[in-house]
Design an enzyme around this catalytic site. Structure first.
Site, short mmCIF file in Angstrom:
data_model
loop_
_atom_site.label_atom_id
_atom_site.label_comp_id
_atom_site.label_asym_id
_atom_site.label_seq_id
_atom_site.Cartn_x
_atom_site.Cartn_y
_atom_site.Cartn_z
N SER A 156 7.33 36.03 35.08
CA SER A 156 7.73 34.83 34.43
C SER A 156 6.61 34.75 34.15
O SER A 156 5.76 34.95 35.16
CB SER A 156 8.84 33.51 35.12
OG SER A 156 8.81 32.25 34.29
N SER A 157 6.17 34.13 33.11
CA SER A 157 5.38 33.27 32.14
C SER A 157 3.92 34.43 31.96
O SER A 157 2.43 34.44 32.55
CB SER A 157 4.55 32.12 33.76
OG SER A 157 4.93 31.26 33.15
N GLY A 202 2.72 36.17 29.49
CA GLY A 202 2.56 36.43 27.97
C GLY A 202 3.91 37.50 27.55
O GLY A 202 3.19 37.49 26.26
N LYS A 203 4.91 37.60 28.24
CA LYS A 203 5.90 38.61 27.49
C LYS A 203 5.60 37.94 25.68
O LYS A 203 5.63 38.90 24.91
CB LYS A 203 7.40 38.87 27.66
CG LYS A 203 7.15 39.62 28.70
CD LYS A 203 7.96 39.97 29.55
CE LYS A 203 9.12 38.98 30.12
NZ LYS A 203 7.98 37.50 31.37
N ASP A 256 15.41 35.17 27.57
CA ASP A 256 15.21 33.33 27.78
C ASP A 256 16.23 32.71 26.79
O ASP A 256 16.92 31.48 26.62
CB ASP A 256 14.12 32.41 26.77
CG ASP A 256 12.67 32.52 28.36
OD1 ASP A 256 12.98 32.95 29.48
OD2 ASP A 256 11.18 33.00 27.95
#
Length: 173
Positions: free
Chosen positions: A8-9, A11-12, A33
């Site tokens: 999570s977070s 940068g994907k 998501d």
């Protein structure tokens, strides 16, 4: 097909948007998501669906896995029909998650990309986003990569999404 895996977070999603901009052909993007957002509300915070713990831990149940398998098969069907597809995923089960994709892909060509980001940086992004439970980034930073095999690695700790996307694009056939 391109599959990006990272916590999570990490940068994907930013990399995916940049990939769509720099790749010469049109590519569809799908992410975990959007899959979770498409689920019925009753499956959120349900033992059979998906539960987000106060500490950032995530657990999923049988109904989640059944819908996830159908979602995966649908994306693979689009790829088999000729669509170019980028996946933004979080392999909560590490190697087991990758194996589920491999089974569904049945031999389709895939560029497996690890998206790394130092835990402290991802945690800072998590706070800035405001739409994540604090602790998810730290909880997922390493576990999502356990036993997973990749073709390419990018690290967003100090590298912008566009640079990462160009690195990935250079490896797309």
């Amino acid at each position: 097909m391109i599959i990006l895996n990272g916590g999570s977070s990490s940068g994907k999603s930013g990399i995916v948007r940049c990939l769509q901009a720099v790749l010469p052909d049109p590519w569809l993007a799908f992410g975990c998501d959007s899959f979770v957002d498409a689920m019925p509300a009753r499956m959120l915070a349900s033992d059979e669906g998906i539960v987000f713990g106060a500490d950032g831990a995530v657990s999923v149940g049988a109904d989640f896995r059944a819908l996830e398998a159908a979602w995966t098969d649908g994306i693979v069907a689009m790829a088999r029909a000729g669509a170019r597809v980028i996946i933004d995923d979080v392999f909560l089960g590490g190697a087991e998650s990758q194996q589920r994709w491999r089974k569904a892909l049945g031999g389709l060509a895939v560029l497996w990309v690890v998206v790394r980001c130092e835990s402290a940086v991802a945690a800072g992004r998590e706070v800035a986003r405001g739409d994540r439970i604090r602790g998810m980034a730290a909880a997922q930073a390493e576990v999502v990569h356990e036993g997973v095999f990749y073709d390419l690695e990018v690290d967003t700790t100090r590298t912008e999404a566009l640079v990462c996307a160009r690195t990935i694009a250079a490896h797309v056939n």
